[in-house]
Design an enzyme around this catalytic site. Sequence first.
Site, short mmCIF file in Angstrom:
data_model
loop_
_atom_site.label_atom_id
_atom_site.label_comp_id
_atom_site.label_asym_id
_atom_site.label_seq_id
_atom_site.Cartn_x
_atom_site.Cartn_y
_atom_site.Cartn_z
N ARG A 50 0.85 -1.19 0.00
CA ARG A 50 0.00 0.00 0.00
C ARG A 50 0.89 1.24 0.00
O ARG A 50 1.59 1.50 0.99
CB ARG A 50 -0.90 0.02 1.24
CG ARG A 50 -1.88 -1.13 1.28
CD ARG A 50 -2.80 -1.04 2.49
NE ARG A 50 -2.09 -1.28 3.74
CZ ARG A 50 -2.69 -1.37 4.93
NH1 ARG A 50 -4.00 -1.20 5.02
NH2 ARG A 50 -2.01 -1.60 6.02
N ASP A 52 1.33 5.31 0.11
CA ASP A 52 0.57 6.39 0.73
C ASP A 52 0.12 7.41 -0.31
O ASP A 52 0.53 7.38 -1.47
CB ASP A 52 1.44 7.10 1.77
CG ASP A 52 1.78 6.21 2.96
OD1 ASP A 52 1.00 5.28 3.24
OD2 ASP A 52 2.81 6.45 3.61
N ARG A 198 9.66 6.73 4.42
CA ARG A 198 9.62 8.17 4.64
C ARG A 198 10.14 8.56 6.02
O ARG A 198 10.79 9.60 6.18
CB ARG A 198 8.20 8.68 4.43
CG ARG A 198 7.74 8.58 2.98
CD ARG A 198 6.25 8.79 2.84
NE ARG A 198 5.84 10.08 3.35
CZ ARG A 198 4.57 10.42 3.60
NH1 ARG A 198 3.60 9.54 3.40
NH2 ARG A 198 4.28 11.62 4.06
#
Length: 251
Positions: A50, A52, A198
């Site tokens: 997944r 973002d 991140r």
Amino acid sequence: MQRYFIYLAYDGTNYHGWQIQPNGISVQECLVKALSTFLRCEIEVVGAGRTDAGVHASLMVAHFDYDGLLDTVSVAEKLNRLLPPDISVYRVCRVKPEAHARFDATARTYKYYVTAVKYPFNRQYRWRIYSSLDYERMNEAARTLFEYSDFTSFSKLHTDVKTNICHITHAEWTKVTDDEATWVFTIRADRFLRNMVRAIVGTLIEVGRGKLSVEDFRRIIEQQDRCKAGTSAPGQALFLVNVEYPETLFI
């Protein structure tokens, strides 16, 4: 039922991430609609992971089932006619019935781009850093990632995963060859936690600015506390670039 893997790319700028959700358009939703329209039946799609909101993929993999044999070349061509311009299908291929795009992936690779200059044509694919960075020190800190497997410190809080264990096999900052002002962080692991790349990049930037030492970075990993790590880097400079599978899955 025959299972198929579908290889695709997308510019995540206009999407609320990969996964279908009630509050905005997603890449998965667009792919489901295109497949269901083309095959004239309800199709479910499972992605390898997944991404973002705002995050891109130059290579994402997903699987779907269909009751029949498809001409995989024409499927890719016709899906590209149905999909919006910022999503494209590379190829569709047959796999064994038990093959799973998420659980059978053996490695995933991400790239994150930072730049020191203002350039209007790549602003949505780079994080512009205004201060100078010590990339040698950042790489020294990145190498410590190989010594650990619990990355709770870099995971989004309150996720539904059962374990925060990951095995990182590559993590390095390199200068982009045709752009002297841009550096790219490449990281490869068997799996990634939500927001993990991140968070790692944001914390490494603090090392590069001199606000954290390499030992500070190591302690952040060991404390297993997301609040101790740096702020997550912006999503628009992150790309999923590869997903790897055993050759035995393919027909």
